[in-house]
Design a protein around this motif. Structure first.
Motif, PDB file in Angstrom:
ATOM      1  N   ILE A   1       0.834  -1.207   0.000  1.00 37.75           N
ATOM      2  CA  ILE A   1       0.000   0.000   0.000  1.00 37.75           C
ATOM      3  C   ILE A   1       0.867   1.254   0.000  1.00 37.75           C
ATOM      4  CG2 ILE A   1      -1.626   1.325   1.402  1.00 37.75           C
ATOM      5  CD1 ILE A   1      -2.816  -1.418   2.275  1.00 37.75           C
ATOM      6  N   SER A   2       1.931   1.256   0.777  1.00 37.11           N
ATOM      7  CA  SER A   2       2.810   2.428   0.842  1.00 37.11           C
ATOM      8  C   SER A   2       3.523   2.679  -0.478  1.00 37.11           C
ATOM      9  CB  SER A   2       3.836   2.236   1.961  1.00 37.11           C
ATOM     10  OG  SER A   2       3.213   2.167   3.200  1.00 37.11           O
ATOM     11  N   VAL A   3       3.945   1.605  -1.131  1.00 39.49           N
ATOM     12  CA  VAL A   3       4.608   1.775  -2.434  1.00 39.49           C
ATOM     13  C   VAL A   3       3.628   2.327  -3.466  1.00 39.49           C
ATOM     14  CG1 VAL A   3       5.616   0.488  -4.356  1.00 39.49           C
ATOM     15  CG2 VAL A   3       6.407   0.074  -2.033  1.00 39.49           C
ATOM     16  N   ILE A   4       2.389   1.854  -3.429  1.00 40.52           N
ATOM     17  CA  ILE A   4       1.377   2.373  -4.365  1.00 40.52           C
ATOM     18  C   ILE A   4       1.136   3.858  -4.103  1.00 40.52           C
ATOM     19  CG2 ILE A   4      -1.067   2.259  -4.968  1.00 40.52           C
ATOM     20  CD1 ILE A   4      -0.852  -0.810  -4.536  1.00 40.52           C
ATOM     21  N   ILE A   5       0.994   4.230  -2.817  1.00 39.81           N
ATOM     22  CA  ILE A   5       0.781   5.645  -2.471  1.00 39.81           C
ATOM     23  C   ILE A   5       1.970   6.477  -2.918  1.00 39.81           C
ATOM     24  CG2 ILE A   5       0.629   7.254  -0.523  1.00 39.81           C
ATOM     25  CD1 ILE A   5      -1.091   5.145   0.894  1.00 39.81           C
ATOM     26  N   TRP A   6       3.163   5.983  -2.689  1.00 38.41           N
ATOM     27  CA  TRP A   6       4.391   6.691  -3.063  1.00 38.41           C
ATOM     28  C   TRP A   6       4.428   6.910  -4.568  1.00 38.41           C
ATOM     29  CZ3 TRP A   6       9.849   4.300  -1.847  1.00 38.41           C
ATOM     30  CH2 TRP A   6      10.852   5.184  -2.232  1.00 38.41           C
ATOM     31  N   ALA A   7       4.158   5.858  -5.340  1.00 37.15           N
ATOM     32  CA  ALA A   7       4.240   5.951  -6.796  1.00 37.15           C
ATOM     33  C   ALA A   7       3.172   6.875  -7.374  1.00 37.15           C
ATOM     34  CB  ALA A   7       4.120   4.552  -7.411  1.00 37.15           C
ATOM     35  N   VAL A   8       1.938   6.716  -6.926  1.00 35.77           N
ATOM     36  CA  VAL A   8       0.854   7.544  -7.464  1.00 35.77           C
ATOM     37  C   VAL A   8       1.053   9.007  -7.073  1.00 35.77           C
ATOM     38  CG1 VAL A   8      -1.635   7.977  -7.342  1.00 35.77           C
ATOM     39  CG2 VAL A   8      -0.796   5.636  -7.584  1.00 35.77           C
ATOM     40  N   ALA A   9       1.414   9.251  -5.817  1.00 39.11           N
ATOM     41  CA  ALA A   9       1.617  10.625  -5.364  1.00 39.11           C
ATOM     42  C   ALA A   9       2.785  11.273  -6.096  1.00 39.11           C
ATOM     43  CB  ALA A   9       1.865  10.642  -3.860  1.00 39.11           C
ATOM     44  N   HIS A  10       3.842  10.529  -6.337  1.00 38.21           N
ATOM     45  CA  HIS A  10       4.973  11.090  -7.081  1.00 38.21           C
ATOM     46  C   HIS A  10       4.570  11.392  -8.516  1.00 38.21           C
ATOM     47  CE1 HIS A  10       9.159  11.881  -8.045  1.00 38.21           C
ATOM     48  NE2 HIS A  10       9.007  11.124  -9.120  1.00 38.21           N
ATOM     49  N   GLN A  11       3.798  10.512  -9.120  1.00 35.21           N
ATOM     50  CA  GLN A  11       3.351  10.708 -10.498  1.00 35.21           C
ATOM     51  C   GLN A  11       2.503  11.967 -10.628  1.00 35.21           C
ATOM     52  OE1 GLN A  11       4.109   9.138 -13.251  1.00 35.21           O
ATOM     53  NE2 GLN A  11       2.684  10.254 -14.554  1.00 35.21           N
TER      54      GLN A  11
ATOM     55  N   GLY B   1       2.605  14.580  -8.591  1.00 30.75           N
ATOM     56  CA  GLY B   1       3.283  15.756  -8.066  1.00 30.75           C
ATOM     57  C   GLY B   1       2.901  16.119  -6.641  1.00 30.75           C
ATOM     58  N   ASN B   2       2.253  15.203  -5.934  1.00 34.32           N
ATOM     59  CA  ASN B   2       1.883  15.464  -4.550  1.00 34.32           C
ATOM     60  C   ASN B   2       2.991  14.909  -3.652  1.00 34.32           C
ATOM     61  OD1 ASN B   2       0.735  15.697  -2.044  1.00 34.32           O
ATOM     62  ND2 ASN B   2      -1.303  15.034  -2.702  1.00 34.32           N
ATOM     63  N   TYR B   3       3.950  15.749  -3.357  1.00 35.89           N
ATOM     64  CA  TYR B   3       5.129  15.286  -2.637  1.00 35.89           C
ATOM     65  C   TYR B   3       4.876  15.047  -1.162  1.00 35.89           C
ATOM     66  CZ  TYR B   3       7.362  16.292  -7.004  1.00 35.89           C
ATOM     67  OH  TYR B   3       7.690  16.293  -8.329  1.00 35.89           O
ATOM     68  N   SER B   4       3.826  15.642  -0.621  1.00 32.97           N
ATOM     69  CA  SER B   4       3.473  15.367   0.770  1.00 32.97           C
ATOM     70  C   SER B   4       3.028  13.919   0.933  1.00 32.97           C
ATOM     71  CB  SER B   4       2.359  16.315   1.222  1.00 32.97           C
ATOM     72  OG  SER B   4       1.928  15.974   2.514  1.00 32.97           O
ATOM     73  N   HIS B   5       2.149  13.467   0.043  1.00 35.12           N
ATOM     74  CA  HIS B   5       1.706  12.079   0.110  1.00 35.12           C
ATOM     75  C   HIS B   5       2.840  11.121  -0.285  1.00 35.12           C
ATOM     76  CE1 HIS B   5      -2.353  13.925   0.131  1.00 35.12           C
ATOM     77  NE2 HIS B   5      -2.591  12.924   0.962  1.00 35.12           N
ATOM     78  N   ALA B   6       3.682  11.554  -1.212  1.00 28.58           N
ATOM     79  CA  ALA B   6       4.831  10.715  -1.581  1.00 28.58           C
ATOM     80  C   ALA B   6       5.753  10.506  -0.389  1.00 28.58           C
ATOM     81  CB  ALA B   6       5.599  11.351  -2.735  1.00 28.58           C
ATOM     82  N   SER B   7       5.929  11.556   0.412  1.00 24.15           N
ATOM     83  CA  SER B   7       6.743  11.419   1.616  1.00 24.15           C
ATOM     84  C   SER B   7       6.096  10.459   2.608  1.00 24.15           C
ATOM     85  CB  SER B   7       6.941  12.796   2.257  1.00 24.15           C
ATOM     86  OG  SER B   7       7.651  12.681   3.457  1.00 24.15           O
ATOM     87  N   GLY B   8       4.767  10.537   2.709  1.00 25.11           N
ATOM     88  CA  GLY B   8       4.063   9.587   3.578  1.00 25.11           C
ATOM     89  C   GLY B   8       4.222   8.153   3.100  1.00 25.11           C
ATOM     90  N   GLY B   9       4.209   7.957   1.787  1.00 26.31           N
ATOM     91  CA  GLY B   9       4.425   6.615   1.246  1.00 26.31           C
ATOM     92  C   GLY B   9       5.813   6.098   1.556  1.00 26.31           C
ATOM     93  N   LYS B  10       6.799   6.973   1.449  1.00 34.91           N
ATOM     94  CA  LYS B  10       8.172   6.568   1.792  1.00 34.91           C
ATOM     95  C   LYS B  10       8.269   6.185   3.257  1.00 34.91           C
ATOM     96  CE  LYS B  10      10.311   9.723  -1.504  1.00 34.91           C
ATOM     97  NZ  LYS B  10      11.123  10.950  -1.629  1.00 34.91           N
ATOM     98  N   THR B  11       7.620   6.961   4.113  1.00 34.77           N
ATOM     99  CA  THR B  11       7.623   6.636   5.546  1.00 34.77           C
ATOM    100  C   THR B  11       6.956   5.288   5.794  1.00 34.77           C
ATOM    101  OG1 THR B  11       7.555   8.982   6.102  1.00 34.77           O
ATOM    102  CG2 THR B  11       6.900   7.440   7.827  1.00 34.77           C
ATOM    103  N   GLY B  12       5.866   5.031   5.091  1.00 31.50           N
ATOM    104  CA  GLY B  12       5.189   3.745   5.234  1.00 31.50           C
ATOM    105  C   GLY B  12       6.065   2.582   4.824  1.00 31.50           C
ATOM    106  N   VAL B  13       6.859   2.772   3.773  1.00 31.19           N
ATOM    107  CA  VAL B  13       7.783   1.719   3.335  1.00 31.19           C
ATOM    108  C   VAL B  13       8.808   1.421   4.432  1.00 31.19           C
ATOM    109  CG1 VAL B  13       9.653   1.196   1.718  1.00 31.19           C
ATOM    110  CG2 VAL B  13       7.493   2.116   0.875  1.00 31.19           C
ATOM    111  N   LEU B  14       9.348   2.471   5.030  1.00 36.69           N
ATOM    112  CA  LEU B  14      10.337   2.270   6.092  1.00 36.69           C
ATOM    113  C   LEU B  14       9.722   1.632   7.333  1.00 36.69           C
ATOM    114  CD1 LEU B  14      12.417   5.565   5.825  1.00 36.69           C
ATOM    115  CD2 LEU B  14      13.063   3.273   5.072  1.00 36.69           C
ATOM    116  N   VAL B  15       8.507   2.041   7.670  1.00 34.52           N
ATOM    117  CA  VAL B  15       7.834   1.462   8.842  1.00 34.52           C
ATOM    118  C   VAL B  15       7.537  -0.016   8.608  1.00 34.52           C
ATOM    119  CG1 VAL B  15       5.694   1.518  10.175  1.00 34.52           C
ATOM    120  CG2 VAL B  15       6.906   3.635   9.690  1.00 34.52           C
ATOM    121  N   ALA B  16       7.066  -0.362   7.416  1.00 32.22           N
ATOM    122  CA  ALA B  16       6.767  -1.763   7.107  1.00 32.22           C
ATOM    123  C   ALA B  16       8.050  -2.600   7.132  1.00 32.22           C
ATOM    124  CB  ALA B  16       6.078  -1.877   5.753  1.00 32.22           C
TER     125      ALA B  16
END
Length: 102
Positions: A51-61, A63-78
């Motif tokens: 889920i975090s990787v999907i959020i990271w990829a879609v948000a980066h695509q 241009g929503n870098y706030s959500h992309a940062s949240g996705g990166k954090t989710g990847v590290l937490v998982a």
């Protein structure tokens, strides 16, 4: 003023108690339940990672870098959760051995 220090000497006796597997009934059932919790935790980590990787990829695509940062954090937490769950037995064994050496 003179201070007095009273030295108290406690007896250093070993109570002779050690972990055993025959002390309480139901130990096999508890081990089975904890093993299932480890499995559920690892499955939750995989789901969180996907889920975090999907959020990271879609948000980066988009241009929503706030959500992309949240996705990166989710990847590290998982990943950290999977590391701790996978190493739970080793971590507990390590600290139990350290405690036994006191």
């Amino acid at each position: 003023m003179r201070s007095f220090i009273v030295a108290v000497t406690l007896p250093a006796e070993d109570p002779g108690i050690s972990p055993n597997q025959a002390g309480l009934p139901g130990l096999a059932a508890i081990k089975s339940i904890v093993g299932a919790l480890l499995t559920w935790g690892l499955v939750a980590c995989v789901a969180g990672l996907v889920i975090s990787v999907i959020i990271w990829a879609v948000a980066h695509q988009q241009g929503n870098y706030s959500h992309a940062s949240g996705g990166k954090t989710g990847v590290l937490v998982a990943a950290g959760g999977a590391l701790l769950i996978g190493g739970a037995n080793a971590i507990v064994t390590f600290f139990s051995g350290m405690g036994a050496g006191i």
